[in-house]
Design a protein around this motif. Structure first.
Motif, short mmCIF file in Angstrom:
data_model
loop_
_atom_site.label_atom_id
_atom_site.label_comp_id
_atom_site.label_asym_id
_atom_site.label_seq_id
_atom_site.Cartn_x
_atom_site.Cartn_y
_atom_site.Cartn_z
N UNK A 143 40.47 45.40 -13.23
CA UNK A 143 39.90 46.73 -13.41
C UNK A 143 39.51 46.97 -14.86
N UNK A 144 38.34 47.58 -15.04
CA UNK A 144 37.82 47.83 -16.37
C UNK A 144 36.77 46.81 -16.75
N UNK A 145 35.99 47.05 -17.82
CA UNK A 145 34.92 46.14 -18.23
C UNK A 145 35.45 44.74 -18.49
N UNK A 146 34.69 43.74 -18.03
CA UNK A 146 35.05 42.33 -18.25
C UNK A 146 33.80 41.62 -18.78
N UNK A 147 33.96 40.75 -19.71
CA UNK A 147 32.80 40.07 -20.26
C UNK A 147 33.13 39.04 -21.30
N UNK A 148 34.22 39.22 -22.03
CA UNK A 148 34.51 38.29 -23.11
C UNK A 148 35.11 36.99 -22.62
N UNK A 431 7.80 41.97 -2.54
CA UNK A 431 8.36 41.96 -3.89
C UNK A 431 8.75 40.54 -4.29
N UNK A 432 8.48 40.20 -5.53
CA UNK A 432 8.96 38.97 -6.15
C UNK A 432 9.66 39.37 -7.44
N UNK A 433 10.86 38.86 -7.64
CA UNK A 433 11.62 39.24 -8.83
C UNK A 433 12.35 38.02 -9.37
N UNK A 434 12.46 37.97 -10.70
CA UNK A 434 13.20 36.90 -11.37
C UNK A 434 14.12 37.52 -12.42
N UNK A 435 15.33 37.00 -12.47
CA UNK A 435 16.30 37.43 -13.48
C UNK A 435 16.78 36.20 -14.22
N UNK A 436 16.75 36.27 -15.54
CA UNK A 436 17.28 35.20 -16.38
C UNK A 436 18.24 35.81 -17.39
N UNK A 437 19.42 35.22 -17.49
CA UNK A 437 20.42 35.73 -18.41
C UNK A 437 21.18 34.57 -19.04
N UNK A 438 21.53 34.72 -20.30
CA UNK A 438 22.42 33.76 -20.93
C UNK A 438 23.35 34.49 -21.88
N UNK A 439 24.49 33.87 -22.15
CA UNK A 439 25.50 34.54 -22.97
C UNK A 439 26.37 33.53 -23.69
N UNK A 440 26.91 33.96 -24.82
CA UNK A 440 27.96 33.27 -25.54
C UNK A 440 29.16 34.20 -25.59
N UNK A 441 30.35 33.68 -25.31
CA UNK A 441 31.51 34.56 -25.27
C UNK A 441 32.75 33.81 -25.73
N UNK A 442 33.74 34.57 -26.15
CA UNK A 442 34.99 33.94 -26.58
C UNK A 442 36.10 34.95 -26.69
N UNK A 443 37.32 34.46 -26.64
CA UNK A 443 38.49 35.33 -26.75
C UNK A 443 39.62 34.53 -27.38
#
Length: 762
Positions: A143-148, A431-443
């Motif tokens: 529960x709560x934001x997650x991302x790192x 409809x045609x849709x594309x999503x591209x995402x990249x990330x760098x993370x650390x803890x």
């Protein structure tokens, strides 16, 4: 007996250096000196830790508990954990909320507020997680934001599902369940070596069927049947002591009459206004006088939900000596092809309003984790691409369409011309849709003293979404309800999120923790509807700030577990799908949100044979600022919704269970399990309409069984919704496109069902 950590869910702080020596993803049972406690090892922080040692609000349900309680769907899970809501109006529009955030945002043009991870792979569509939860190692709700630490950034939380891994010890489990409404479920799991010490496999298969529970007095075909099946094949390769690879291939499908609603009430023109009166008169002119009932539906066509998906993933773990390297590669294809009656009446006005959807996704994650020590860290990189193809029949008009719109128009103008619509005429969109995402993370964690640990995390994300929609018509659709729109647009952005937390071990079994974190959900596009005035094509990102405090405790040689957490979340620009009577739904930022509350989870092994577990939450989730919101029925827009409760967010949730076991004979151990779940009333629509409020309800489940021959066989009798409570999963207004609301409709929960389950291990 199991504690809450291995049972109905527990949250706990974590010190990595105190984790048992196990690879992430392995389940390890640890017992205290008395041998009475079974602990669940979780991977909430992408490393193997006791659930009670993780300093975040976490509910962990073991696979054994899922099986013992008959918990096989997300709707079942929401009655096992606090602050968790599953919403399923159909597989494409399913979504999950945590602490009141996330349940209304399922759409082709949006990401999810709650991230789903299945064996380490992020699921881009919530509908991908609707297959039965079979052969599961653990189900974790963070529960709560997650991302790192996780590949995709999420603003509300994470659901982390892990399946059981292949084993070099041969084993087979077969299970059959039979019950009311023609219910039958078959499950099979087999594992063992293919090449001893080098290659092991695990094969899992299931098939679940049940007849409908809601009578249709028009077609004679009951609604809300179940039809799901699937298989999963895993290979575990261990070429050396420091390298292992796990490959998973799976396929699942659904073909049933899910999510059929009922007309519960007919609107009074005094409430709905002149538009409601005209709609009721037009329906009456065609011979239909609506009447509210929870006993039946009378839609003139069968609602058929059909999905299929296939997936392939590979996880490679490499012990480098000084650190551990993990690579997770994933591919998944999800297809949704429904048929449904879209006017909800016995008339043939709008035959179809559906989207046939194909979604392909590809992901790659690489992580490097240090060995346990006073200072330990993890760092990773993540890439994700999703491609969507959507053929949307926005409206398909039926044989009664022309007569209905003619009758509707002639109430305000008796000389209005006859509306001519050829049956089968369509208003469509592609409809045609594309999503591209990249990330760098650390803890990283730093042990300041042997009791105090500080944690910091950082993440950088870039997202880009493109979308093209082209609308057209076939035949002679009704022009006022067929607004042409053509989109070719994109949106991109980036974000930096972070986490700061501190955990203090008062004693080895008692911990205090506090944290501050930020979260992010990427911008979206309104791709499947004409934009009404004031509704922008681009939906701005969600940005979250979250404060947490909590305590995790075990007492009496760990027989008693008690965890408490408090939170305060502020979210800017909540993304939601707004559905207004007679108007096609559209995406928008629906204002700012404040969610605050308290969550409590506890479990007590009163004796070695008797356990009581309970969890609950108080959530105050409201719009902190929404001055120009949509309006309830009968009100003139705009409406100030500031201070109103969020959609599908009950203020109070309480779940409890009582489990008792005793020896009945020399090799027979009996057990009884009683479960209780309560949810207070909640808003059924984004606009917080009092007419669509979902009443509070309570559910009671009971299971009686016995295990034979040292657990080789398990036979149980069960009843779900034992008291046959009539309750609603969703409530909204009933309307026909181009006309005003004429009633209130809702999707009922399951009535009382009963049956028997036999499980055998070989």
């Amino acid at each position: 007996m199991t504690t809450l950590a291995a049972g109905l869910g527990a949250a706990a702080p974590a010190f990595a250096q105190q984790a048992p020596a196990a690879a992430a993803g392995d389940a390890v049972d640890t017992a205290d000196a008395a041998g009475s406690v079974e602990e669940l090892i979780v991977t909430a922080r992408l490393q193997a830790e006791r659930a009670q040692d993780v300093p975040i609000p976490l509910s962990a349900i073991s696979g054994a508990t899922l099986e013992q309680t008959g918990t096989y769907t997300l709707e079942d899970v929401q009655r096992r954990a606090p602050s968790f809501t599953a919403y399923n109006s159909n597989p494409r529009n399913s979504s999950v909320g945590i602490r009141g955030i996330g349940v209304s945002s399922a759409s082709d043009g949006l990401d999810t507020s709650v991230g789903f991870y299945f064996d380490g792979v992020y699921l881009g569509r919530p509908g991908m997680a609707l297959a039965d939860l079979i052969d599961i190692e653990s189900f974790e709700v963070l529960r709560g934001p997650q991302g790192t630490l996780y590949g995709r950034n999420t603003s509300a939380g994470v659901v982390n599902i892990r399946t059981r891994k292949p084993s070099f010890t041969p084993e087979a489990v077969a299970e059959v369940s039979l019950g009311s409404y023609g219910y039958n479920q078959l499950r099979l799991s087999m594992t063992g070596p293919l090449v001893d010490g080098l290659l092991a496999y695990r094969l899992t298969a299931f098939n679940t069927d049940r007849n409908g529970t809601l009578d249709n007095i028009k077609t004679g075909v009951s609604g809300n049947s179940i039809g799901r099946s699937g298989a999963r094949l895993q290979l575990l390769v261990t070429p050396s002591e420091n390298i292992s690879a796990r490959v998973i291939a799976e396929y699942s499908q659904e073909d049933d009459t899910c999510c059929v609603g009922v007309l519960t009430d007919v609107l009074s023109p005094a409430v709905g206004g002149a538009g409601t009166q005209r709609t009721l008169n037009a329906l009456a002119a065609l011979g239909y006088v609506p009447q509210g009932s929870t006993e039946y539906t009378q839609a003139n066509a069968i609602q058929n939900m059909r999905t299929d998906q296939d997936a392939l993933s590979a996880q490679v773990d490499w012990d480098l000596g000084w650190a551990d390297l993990t690579s997770i590669t994933g591919y998944r294809h999800w297809h949704f092809d429904p048929l449904q009656d879209s006017d909800g009446t016995p008339l043939d006005i709008i035959q179809v309003n559906v989207a046939s959807t194909h979604t392909w996704q590809y992901s790659q994650e690489v992580r490097l984790a240090s060995k346990p020590g006073r200072f330990n860290w993890q760092a990773g990189a993540y890439a994700f691409h999703q491609r969507l193809k959507d053929h949307y029949i926005l409206n398909q008009f039926g044989y009664d369409a022309g007569a209905f719109y003619t009758a509707l128009n002639r109430q305000t103008n008796p000389d209005a011309p006859e509306v001519i619509i050829a049956p089968g005429s369509q208003y469509i969109g592609d409809t045609r849709s594309n999503v591209t995402s990249w990330a760098l993370f650390g803890q990283a964690n730093f042990e300041v003293t042997d009791k105090l640990i500080l944690t910091g995390g950082l993440r950088y994300t870039e997202d880009k979404r493109t979308g093209v929609t082209v609308t057209s018509t076939r035949g002679t659709p009704y022009v006022p309800t067929s607004i042409m729109f053509n989109y070719d647009t994109q949106v991109k952005g980036d974000n930096v999120s972070y986490l700061l937390s501190a955990a203090y071990k008062v004693t080895p079994d008692n911990m205090l923790y506090a944290s501050y974190s930020t979260g992010y959900k990427a911008a979206g596009l309104n791709l499947n509807s004409a934009v009404s005035a004031g509704s922008p094509l681009v939906v701005d990102p969600e940005k979250v700030e979250n404060w947490e405090i909590g305590s995790k405790n075990q007492f009496f040689d760990r027989r008693l577990t008690l965890n408490v957490s408090g939170f305060w979340t502020e979210l800017e620009g909540l993304q939601a799908n707004i559905a207004l009577p007679g108007v096609r739904s559209f995406l928008a930022n629906v204002g700012d949100v404040r969610s605050r509350g308290v969550e409590i989870e506890g479990s007590y092994d009163i004796t070695p044979d008797l356990n009581v577990s309970a969890n609950g939450s108080w959530i105050d989730a409201k719009y902190s600022s929404y001055p120009n919101g949509p309006c309830p029925v009968g009100k003139t827009a705009p409406c100030d919704l500031t201070g109103k409760r969020l959609f599908q967010s009950p203020e109070w949730i309480f779940n409890a269970s009582l489990r008792y076991e005793r020896d009945l004979a020399s090799d027979v151990r009996g057990y009884a399990l009683a479960q209780y779940a309560y949810r207070s009333e909640q808003e059924g629509t984004v606009q917080a309409d009092p007419l669509t409020r979902i009443p509070a309800y309570s559910l009671v489940n009971l299971r009686l069984g016995a295990r034979f021959q040292d657990g080789k066989y398990d036979l149980s009798l069960w009843a779900d919704n034992l008291l046959d409570e009539t309750y609603f999963q969703q409530v909204g207004t009933s309307s026909i496109v181009g006309a005003s609301a004429y009633g209130i409709s809702g999707r009922l929960g399951n009535p009382r069902t009963w049956g028997a389950t036999l499980r055998a291990r070989f």
